[in-house]
Design an enzyme around this catalytic site. Structure first.
Site, short mmCIF file in Angstrom:
data_model
loop_
_atom_site.label_atom_id
_atom_site.label_comp_id
_atom_site.label_asym_id
_atom_site.label_seq_id
_atom_site.Cartn_x
_atom_site.Cartn_y
_atom_site.Cartn_z
N LYS A 285 20.13 17.81 60.19
CA LYS A 285 19.06 17.06 60.84
C LYS A 285 19.65 16.32 62.03
O LYS A 285 20.62 15.57 61.88
CB LYS A 285 18.44 16.06 59.86
CG LYS A 285 17.60 16.71 58.78
CD LYS A 285 16.20 16.97 59.26
CE LYS A 285 15.28 17.42 58.13
NZ LYS A 285 13.93 17.75 58.63
N GLU B 82 15.34 23.62 65.69
CA GLU B 82 13.89 23.51 65.51
C GLU B 82 13.32 22.40 66.40
O GLU B 82 13.77 21.26 66.34
CB GLU B 82 13.55 23.16 64.05
CG GLU B 82 13.94 24.22 63.04
CD GLU B 82 13.68 23.74 61.62
OE1 GLU B 82 12.65 23.08 61.39
OE2 GLU B 82 14.53 24.01 60.75
N LYS C 65 6.71 26.49 56.44
CA LYS C 65 6.65 25.59 55.29
C LYS C 65 5.32 25.84 54.57
O LYS C 65 4.28 25.33 54.99
CB LYS C 65 6.76 24.14 55.73
CG LYS C 65 8.11 23.79 56.37
CD LYS C 65 8.16 22.31 56.72
CE LYS C 65 9.58 21.85 57.02
NZ LYS C 65 10.04 22.25 58.35
#
Length: 320
Positions: A133, A190, A235
């Site tokens: 992240k 992303e 997702k």
């Protein structure tokens, strides 16, 4: 003869889980169990705070209404994404159309100390893929951590997720600290910037491939082949029914894009279903499912190899 149960649950999270500037202390959700004759199917409905448009209370109302309709013979799926996904999984298990084979290889998630990830990857067999992240700290720090990992492990490929945190300037600050010789080993980043156009410009200017995630759920999104776009991250809890998930995977593959099935921090029951969906729809891609260790327990179904305690169905709150 049809019957159904609905359960409500809450799992304590590890300290330090932050989603979009809010601390997630518990993961709240619902299970539906459908029975028809001797057959049984389970599904998880767990909207993700800050990401799902619906709350779990809204999902609960829609789910209970749908279950009553199903018991009366109506099988039309609800529109609410988290409910549509959970219900479609339960129906697929009931009809035995969700294959049992599962891909339990998860790209490990680096949530803090890069040394921990290096140790974890040292024991990882085969292709070394991990997720980091970025965008939570200074962009310069992110760039240095990513560079350190790529330098330390020459066969590592990283998936990065910025959740649209960066301005174009911050994106450039990040890239400045990643050696150009290593950038091809960033599998994708992303949604680096707040707008798709800025993210496209980031890919052009840095040579770092990007992936769409949040964009897939925007009404003006279309699947097209674009320079610098390498993947889509799907997702299912945020997407909708299994059929919609399959359509998105097929659309990505038709454009030679990598499709990655990814977690929305589901419980172990939901994660094991996502592992089956990944093996079925994206058999050549490691899914992004390394989120169970953010929780303090498993529920109903175990994730292979996890040492977390398991809460059995009898301990859940039954609503129906």
């Amino acid at each position: 003869m049809r019957s159904a149960q609905v359960y409500r649950w809450q799992i304590p999270m590890d300290a330090g889980v932050v989603l979009r500037d809010r601390r997630l202390k518990t993961r709240d959700g619902l299970y539906v169990c459908l029975r028809e004759g001797e057959r049984e199917g389970w599904g998880e409905i767990s909207p993700l705070p800050g990401f799902s448009q619906e709350t779990w209370e809204e999902a609960q109302s829609v789910l209970l209404a749908w279950v009553n309709n199903w018991l009366a013979g109506d099988c039309e799926l609800p529109q609410m994404p988290s409910v549509a996904f959970g219900v479609s999984c339960a129906l697929a298990e009931l009809a035995d159309t969700l294959p049992q084979a599962a891909n339990y290889r998860a790209a490990p998630l680096c949530n803090g100390d890069p040394d921990d990830l290096i140790l974890k990857l040292a024991d990882m067999p085969g292709e070394k893929v991990a997720k980091v992240k970025v965008g939570l700290y200074e962009a310069v720090r992110d760039g240095m951590v990513v560079n350190l990992l790529l330098e330390a492990i020459p066969d590592l490929h990283l998936r990065l997720d910025a959740n649209r945190a960066w301005t174009p300037l911050k994106g450039q600050q990040f890239a400045k600290y990643v050696n150009p010789d290593y950038r091809h080993r960033i599998a994708f980043l992303e949604e680096p910037c707040k707008t798709r156009d800025d993210s496209r410009a980031f890919a052009r200017e840095t040579g770092i491939a990007i992936a769409w995630d949040e964009s897939l759920r925007e009404p003006d999104f279309a699947f097209v082949a674009e320079e610098g776009v390498r993947a889509v991250v799907i997702k299912p809890t945020l997407t909708g029914s299994l059929e919609k998930v399959r359509e998105q995977v097929q659309a990505a593959h038709a454009l030679r894009l990598t499709a990655v099935i990814s977690s929305s921090i589901e419980s172990s029951l939901g994660l094991t279903q996502l592992a089956r969906i990944a093996a079925w729809l994206t058999p050549d891609t490691i899914p992004g499912l390394d989120t169970l260790d953010l929780m303090q327990a498993q529920q109903v179904r175990r994730w292979p190899g996890s040492t977390l305690p398991v809460v059995e169905v009898d301990a859940l709150e039954r609503l129906l």
